[in-house]
Design a protein around this motif. Sequence first.
Motif, PDB file in Angstrom:
ATOM      1  N   TRP A 205      13.562  12.246  -2.884  1.00  0.00           N
ATOM      2  CA  TRP A 205      12.419  11.439  -2.475  1.00  0.00           C
ATOM      3  C   TRP A 205      12.870  10.479  -1.393  1.00  0.00           C
ATOM      4  O   TRP A 205      14.034  10.065  -1.373  1.00  0.00           O
ATOM      5  CB  TRP A 205      11.903  10.578  -3.634  1.00  0.00           C
ATOM      6  CG  TRP A 205      11.248  11.309  -4.729  1.00  0.00           C
ATOM      7  CD1 TRP A 205       9.938  11.674  -4.813  1.00  0.00           C
ATOM      8  CD2 TRP A 205      11.861  11.743  -5.957  1.00  0.00           C
ATOM      9  NE1 TRP A 205       9.702  12.319  -6.003  1.00  0.00           N
ATOM     10  CE2 TRP A 205      10.861  12.378  -6.726  1.00  0.00           C
ATOM     11  CE3 TRP A 205      13.156  11.677  -6.470  1.00  0.00           C
ATOM     12  CZ2 TRP A 205      11.106  12.927  -7.962  1.00  0.00           C
ATOM     13  CZ3 TRP A 205      13.408  12.227  -7.714  1.00  0.00           C
ATOM     14  CH2 TRP A 205      12.392  12.853  -8.452  1.00  0.00           C
ATOM     15  N   ALA A 206      11.928  10.090  -0.563  1.00  0.00           N
ATOM     16  CA  ALA A 206      12.236   8.993   0.348  1.00  0.00           C
ATOM     17  C   ALA A 206      12.445   7.754  -0.510  1.00  0.00           C
ATOM     18  O   ALA A 206      12.043   7.705  -1.668  1.00  0.00           O
ATOM     19  CB  ALA A 206      11.087   8.774   1.312  1.00  0.00           C
ATOM     20  N   GLN A 207      13.100   6.768   0.077  1.00  0.00           N
ATOM     21  CA  GLN A 207      13.409   5.575  -0.683  1.00  0.00           C
ATOM     22  C   GLN A 207      12.724   4.409  -0.004  1.00  0.00           C
ATOM     23  O   GLN A 207      12.873   4.216   1.194  1.00  0.00           O
ATOM     24  CB  GLN A 207      14.929   5.427  -0.630  1.00  0.00           C
ATOM     25  CG  GLN A 207      15.513   4.410  -1.533  1.00  0.00           C
ATOM     26  CD  GLN A 207      17.026   4.473  -1.400  1.00  0.00           C
ATOM     27  OE1 GLN A 207      17.615   5.544  -1.332  1.00  0.00           O
ATOM     28  NE2 GLN A 207      17.657   3.330  -1.344  1.00  0.00           N
TER      29      GLN A 207
ATOM     30  N   LEU B 142      16.561   9.252  -2.110  1.00  0.00           N
ATOM     31  CA  LEU B 142      16.997   9.046  -3.481  1.00  0.00           C
ATOM     32  C   LEU B 142      16.981  10.434  -4.097  1.00  0.00           C
ATOM     33  O   LEU B 142      16.015  11.153  -3.954  1.00  0.00           O
ATOM     34  CB  LEU B 142      15.949   8.179  -4.157  1.00  0.00           C
ATOM     35  CG  LEU B 142      16.354   7.399  -5.372  1.00  0.00           C
ATOM     36  CD1 LEU B 142      17.302   6.299  -4.945  1.00  0.00           C
ATOM     37  CD2 LEU B 142      15.095   6.773  -5.973  1.00  0.00           C
ATOM     38  N   ARG B 143      18.049  10.809  -4.744  1.00  0.00           N
ATOM     39  CA  ARG B 143      18.091  12.190  -5.203  1.00  0.00           C
ATOM     40  C   ARG B 143      18.445  12.272  -6.676  1.00  0.00           C
ATOM     41  O   ARG B 143      19.257  11.502  -7.169  1.00  0.00           O
ATOM     42  CB  ARG B 143      19.105  12.960  -4.373  1.00  0.00           C
ATOM     43  CG  ARG B 143      18.631  13.047  -2.948  1.00  0.00           C
ATOM     44  CD  ARG B 143      19.689  13.401  -2.004  1.00  0.00           C
ATOM     45  NE  ARG B 143      20.773  12.435  -1.994  1.00  0.00           N
ATOM     46  CZ  ARG B 143      21.920  12.675  -1.461  1.00  0.00           C
ATOM     47  NH1 ARG B 143      22.185  13.838  -0.939  1.00  0.00           N
ATOM     48  NH2 ARG B 143      22.848  11.756  -1.458  1.00  0.00           N
ATOM     49  N   VAL B 144      17.837  13.199  -7.357  1.00  0.00           N
ATOM     50  CA  VAL B 144      18.169  13.446  -8.759  1.00  0.00           C
ATOM     51  C   VAL B 144      18.545  14.916  -8.884  1.00  0.00           C
ATOM     52  O   VAL B 144      17.891  15.776  -8.300  1.00  0.00           O
ATOM     53  CB  VAL B 144      16.974  13.138  -9.682  1.00  0.00           C
ATOM     54  CG1 VAL B 144      17.360  13.393 -11.138  1.00  0.00           C
ATOM     55  CG2 VAL B 144      16.513  11.709  -9.506  1.00  0.00           C
ATOM     56  N   ILE B 145      19.618  15.171  -9.612  1.00  0.00           N
ATOM     57  CA  ILE B 145      20.033  16.551  -9.836  1.00  0.00           C
ATOM     58  C   ILE B 145      19.778  16.897 -11.297  1.00  0.00           C
ATOM     59  O   ILE B 145      20.215  16.175 -12.201  1.00  0.00           O
ATOM     60  CB  ILE B 145      21.504  16.730  -9.448  1.00  0.00           C
ATOM     61  CG1 ILE B 145      21.614  16.571  -7.934  1.00  0.00           C
ATOM     62  CG2 ILE B 145      22.016  18.102  -9.877  1.00  0.00           C
ATOM     63  CD1 ILE B 145      22.975  16.250  -7.454  1.00  0.00           C
TER      64      ILE B 145
ATOM     65  N   HIS C 271      12.076   1.674  -4.578  1.00  0.00           N
ATOM     66  CA  HIS C 271      11.057   2.521  -5.202  1.00  0.00           C
ATOM     67  C   HIS C 271      11.203   3.933  -4.651  1.00  0.00           C
ATOM     68  O   HIS C 271      11.647   4.121  -3.520  1.00  0.00           O
ATOM     69  CB  HIS C 271       9.649   2.034  -4.821  1.00  0.00           C
ATOM     70  CG  HIS C 271       9.339   0.669  -5.319  1.00  0.00           C
ATOM     71  ND1 HIS C 271       8.495   0.442  -6.372  1.00  0.00           N
ATOM     72  CD2 HIS C 271       9.766  -0.555  -4.900  1.00  0.00           C
ATOM     73  CE1 HIS C 271       8.411  -0.870  -6.586  1.00  0.00           C
ATOM     74  NE2 HIS C 271       9.181  -1.494  -5.699  1.00  0.00           N
ATOM     75  N   THR C 272      10.769   4.922  -5.444  1.00  0.00           N
ATOM     76  CA  THR C 272      10.742   6.260  -4.863  1.00  0.00           C
ATOM     77  C   THR C 272       9.574   6.335  -3.907  1.00  0.00           C
ATOM     78  O   THR C 272       8.473   5.885  -4.207  1.00  0.00           O
ATOM     79  CB  THR C 272      10.565   7.359  -5.926  1.00  0.00           C
ATOM     80  OG1 THR C 272       9.468   7.003  -6.764  1.00  0.00           O
ATOM     81  CG2 THR C 272      11.819   7.528  -6.748  1.00  0.00           C
ATOM     82  N   GLY C 273       9.810   6.919  -2.763  1.00  0.00           N
ATOM     83  CA  GLY C 273       8.756   7.110  -1.767  1.00  0.00           C
ATOM     84  C   GLY C 273       8.215   8.522  -1.877  1.00  0.00           C
ATOM     85  O   GLY C 273       8.189   9.095  -2.965  1.00  0.00           O
TER      86      GLY C 273
ATOM     87  N   ALA D 272       0.844  -1.203   0.000  1.00  0.00           N
ATOM     88  CA  ALA D 272       0.000   0.000   0.000  1.00  0.00           C
ATOM     89  C   ALA D 272       0.877   1.251   0.000  1.00  0.00           C
ATOM     90  O   ALA D 272       0.629   2.202  -0.761  1.00  0.00           O
ATOM     91  CB  ALA D 272      -0.906  -0.015   1.220  1.00  0.00           C
ATOM     92  N   ALA D 273       1.913   1.234   0.823  1.00  0.00           N
ATOM     93  CA  ALA D 273       2.787   2.411   0.904  1.00  0.00           C
ATOM     94  C   ALA D 273       3.472   2.647  -0.442  1.00  0.00           C
ATOM     95  O   ALA D 273       3.601   3.779  -0.905  1.00  0.00           O
ATOM     96  CB  ALA D 273       3.822   2.218   2.010  1.00  0.00           C
ATOM     97  N   ILE D 274       3.891   1.543  -1.081  1.00  0.00           N
ATOM     98  CA  ILE D 274       4.576   1.682  -2.367  1.00  0.00           C
ATOM     99  C   ILE D 274       3.616   2.216  -3.430  1.00  0.00           C
ATOM    100  O   ILE D 274       3.964   3.117  -4.196  1.00  0.00           O
ATOM    101  CB  ILE D 274       5.205   0.338  -2.789  1.00  0.00           C
ATOM    102  CG1 ILE D 274       6.402   0.046  -1.875  1.00  0.00           C
ATOM    103  CG2 ILE D 274       5.646   0.365  -4.251  1.00  0.00           C
ATOM    104  CD1 ILE D 274       7.039  -1.289  -2.075  1.00  0.00           C
ATOM    105  N   ASN D 275       2.368   1.695  -3.427  1.00  0.00           N
ATOM    106  CA  ASN D 275       1.384   2.180  -4.394  1.00  0.00           C
ATOM    107  C   ASN D 275       1.091   3.663  -4.195  1.00  0.00           C
ATOM    108  O   ASN D 275       1.023   4.431  -5.155  1.00  0.00           O
ATOM    109  CB  ASN D 275       0.080   1.388  -4.292  1.00  0.00           C
ATOM    110  CG  ASN D 275       0.246   0.005  -4.911  1.00  0.00           C
ATOM    111  OD1 ASN D 275       1.225  -0.244  -5.629  1.00  0.00           O
ATOM    112  ND2 ASN D 275      -0.674  -0.892  -4.611  1.00  0.00           N
ATOM    113  N   ALA D 276       0.927   4.059  -2.934  1.00  0.00           N
ATOM    114  CA  ALA D 276       0.625   5.461  -2.638  1.00  0.00           C
ATOM    115  C   ALA D 276       1.773   6.345  -3.128  1.00  0.00           C
ATOM    116  O   ALA D 276       1.561   7.406  -3.723  1.00  0.00           O
ATOM    117  CB  ALA D 276       0.401   5.659  -1.146  1.00  0.00           C
ATOM    118  N   ALA D 277       2.995   5.876  -2.898  1.00  0.00           N
ATOM    119  CA  ALA D 277       4.152   6.665  -3.303  1.00  0.00           C
ATOM    120  C   ALA D 277       4.255   6.734  -4.822  1.00  0.00           C
ATOM    121  O   ALA D 277       4.582   7.777  -5.384  1.00  0.00           O
ATOM    122  CB  ALA D 277       5.419   6.067  -2.702  1.00  0.00           C
TER     123      ALA D 277
END
Length: 320
Positions: free
Chosen positions: A242-244, A210-213, A253-255, A158-163
């Motif tokens: 994003w949280a991971q 998790l970070r993207v520049i 997954h990105t959180g 559920a948490a992964i789907n929400a994210a």
Amino acid sequence: MRTNRKPLYQRKAFIIIMILFLGFVGIQFVRPDVPNPPVTGDLEVPADVKAIVQRACYDCHSNNTNLRWYDKIVPVYWGVASHIKDGRADLNFSEWNKLAPADQKAKLWESINQIISGAMPLPSYTAVHTEAKVSPADLAVLKNYLASMVHNKPADTAAINAADKQYQHWEKNETAIAKLPTAANGIAYIPDYKNWQPISTTERFDNNTLRVIFGNDIAVKAIKENNIHPWPNGAIFAKVAWAQLQDKDGTTHTGEFKQVEYMIKDDKKYASTYGWGWARFKTPKMVPYGGANVLFTNECMNCHKPMAAEDFVFTLPIKH
Ligand code: HEC
Ligand code: HEC
């Protein structure tokens, strides 16, 4: 006629040396006080970690400063005293429990970055106190400790789907923000960064993000032309975190969306802040970090300072 007197130039040299010597002795009495205030809450970490920090950092970042005789000779002593004053003000391992656990972790992460970049312990200090140098093995101990503070619990579906939903929402840019939020230094949130080119991605091992520049067109062009020392005016970076989340199979997954940060190059407009405009917006609501206090930029600058030779930018672009 005979005389016992030395030639005039020798007497003059002697007098000058005497004056210098007396001056040297005299200034020894001009000494700022460096007291060791009581330790109110010492750093509590495993013994091997503590030993490294004590050896390499405590002289300047604790209330247990141990001055050697050669530190006490003026004028060296003046430099030592001011380093201790500034060092303690920024980071004091003897008053560690004044920091919230999340801030302690952030300080440790910053400390490791300062060590990796060679900014800490101060090189002028390790040149004399060679025992304070941090070896690659020491660094590995510190990194492992920090990594061990993060507990990786697998997230439920559920948490992964929400994210995932939030991520798609972010991608479609439907965060309807009527009025762009603005940081205390006047820099407004720039929604367009989502269309910029990703320059690099990083994972932060201490807090599971998790970070993207991303770089705007001017930044990307500068990379292609290898024109990044310094970066040209108009170049902008956006760093998104994003949280991971990890599922049961260990796939990442990105959180939830955490924040986006900007660095905007303008060597005139932002001359007082290393030539960059700094801003951070947190949570999907894009709350400006620092509130009304424009001094939040000091925090950004302190951490980016070791990268002065790279125009304060950490990310070395991938060559295209
Ligand atoms: C000889 C003194 C000295 C030693 C030893 C030293 N530092 Fe520092 N440190 C300073 C001074 C002075 C400052 C603040 C001035 C500056 O920004 O350069 C500072 C700033 C810092 C900061 C920035 C704090 C902030 O939030 O602004 C960190 C992190 C840091 N030191 C970590 C360390 C670590 C970790 C060690 C040991 C591995 C260490 N230092 C050893 C003198 C020292
Ligand atoms: C604790 C240290 C630290 C602080 C404080 C900090 N940064 Fe950074 N910043 C980094 C590191 C390290 C990177 C390199 C990328 C990575 O590892 O995530 C980075 C990267 C960036 C980037 C991408 C360009 C680059 O330099 O690689 C931007 C933009 C950025 N930071 C903005 C900010 C802003 C704005 C603030 C203040 C609100 C800030 N940073 C505060 C450590 C810090």
